[in-house]
Design a protein around this motif. Structure first.
Motif, mmCIF file in Angstrom:
data_model
loop_
_atom_site.group_PDB
_atom_site.id
_atom_site.type_symbol
_atom_site.label_atom_id
_atom_site.label_comp_id
_atom_site.label_asym_id
_atom_site.label_seq_id
_atom_site.Cartn_x
_atom_site.Cartn_y
_atom_site.Cartn_z
ATOM 1 N N PRO A 98 28.476 32.446 12.613
ATOM 2 C CA PRO A 98 27.889 31.187 12.894
ATOM 3 C C PRO A 98 27.313 30.591 12.028
ATOM 4 C CG PRO A 98 26.426 33.113 12.993
ATOM 5 C CD PRO A 98 27.571 33.820 12.563
ATOM 6 N N ASP A 99 27.248 28.666 12.798
ATOM 7 C CA ASP A 99 27.511 27.443 12.051
ATOM 8 C C ASP A 99 25.853 27.704 11.021
ATOM 9 O OD1 ASP A 99 29.925 26.486 11.749
ATOM 10 O OD2 ASP A 99 28.387 26.355 14.194
ATOM 11 N N LEU A 100 24.585 28.409 11.429
ATOM 12 C CA LEU A 100 23.467 28.411 11.628
ATOM 13 C C LEU A 100 23.103 29.641 12.124
ATOM 14 C CD1 LEU A 100 20.417 25.873 11.760
ATOM 15 C CD2 LEU A 100 20.646 27.639 12.826
ATOM 16 N N ILE A 101 22.059 30.136 11.334
ATOM 17 C CA ILE A 101 21.016 31.439 12.540
ATOM 18 C C ILE A 101 19.461 31.373 12.409
ATOM 19 C CG2 ILE A 101 21.064 33.753 11.548
ATOM 20 C CD1 ILE A 101 23.486 34.175 10.275
ATOM 21 N N ILE A 102 19.228 31.547 13.234
ATOM 22 C CA ILE A 102 17.739 31.741 13.335
ATOM 23 C C ILE A 102 17.330 32.899 13.897
ATOM 24 C CG2 ILE A 102 16.006 30.559 14.971
ATOM 25 C CD1 ILE A 102 17.745 28.092 16.075
ATOM 26 N N LEU A 103 16.546 33.074 13.073
ATOM 27 C CA LEU A 103 16.327 34.621 13.019
ATOM 28 C C LEU A 103 14.404 35.291 13.168
ATOM 29 C CD1 LEU A 103 17.304 37.613 12.139
ATOM 30 C CD2 LEU A 103 16.825 36.681 9.699
ATOM 31 N N ASP A 104 14.143 35.740 13.678
ATOM 32 C CA ASP A 104 12.992 36.864 14.251
ATOM 33 C C ASP A 104 12.435 37.103 12.901
ATOM 34 O OD1 ASP A 104 10.216 36.793 15.181
ATOM 35 O OD2 ASP A 104 11.054 38.560 16.293
ATOM 36 N N VAL A 105 10.552 37.096 11.573
ATOM 37 C CA VAL A 105 10.646 38.334 11.081
ATOM 38 C C VAL A 105 10.348 39.413 11.703
ATOM 39 C CG1 VAL A 105 9.056 38.509 9.957
ATOM 40 C CG2 VAL A 105 9.800 36.413 9.560
ATOM 41 N N MET A 106 9.130 39.309 12.647
ATOM 42 C CA MET A 106 8.958 41.223 13.267
ATOM 43 C C MET A 106 9.919 41.344 14.343
ATOM 44 S SD MET A 106 4.602 41.081 12.640
ATOM 45 C CE MET A 106 4.386 39.668 13.137
#
Length: 130
Positions: free
Chosen positions: A46-54
């Motif tokens: 991917p060009d960008l990653i959106i990530l949750d903490v929990m």
């Protein structure tokens, strides 16, 4: 158009983020656990990653960010961390975002997030990548 990987264990949130980002003309890849997120990152580049903490654990997102940053191919891939950890614990990570040892992400946002704010953050991070 960018390829964006969204990693969060909340299917409703992933669907909402997907709709917002697709409306902004991005391709979205979904993952619902840290393990699946790493697998999809490796497979989809991917060009960008959106990530949750929990996710599976309270710190899984941080662990995933660290693991991805250890791979040279993801060294320049922006990571946007989204979380409600402040609501749940009273603690925030805004000052730690970007600390390569502790929280190796490029930016951090609290949930809930307005769609226009999400799109703006994504666009800013993608511009910084180029």
């Amino acid at each position: 158009m960018a390829r964006i990987l969204v990693v969060d264990d909340d299917p409703d949130l992933v669907e909402t983020i997907t709709l917002v980002l697709e409306d902004a003309h991005h391709e979205v890849i979904s993952a619902f656990s840290g393990k699946e997120g790493i697998q999809k990152a490796n497979a989809e580049n991917p060009d960008l990653i959106i990530l949750d903490v929990m996710m599976e654990t309270r710190r899984k997102g941080i662990e995933v960010a660290r693991e991805l940053r250890q791979q040279p191919r993801f060294a320049g891939t922006p990571i946007l961390m989204l979380t409600a950890v402040k609501d749940k614990t009273g603690l925030g990570f805004k000052q730690e975002a970007g600390d390569e040892a502790w929280l190796p992400v490029d930016d951090y946002c609290e949930k809930p997030l307005k769609p226009e704010t999400l799109v703006h953050k994504v666009e800013q991070l993608l511009k910084g990548k180029n």
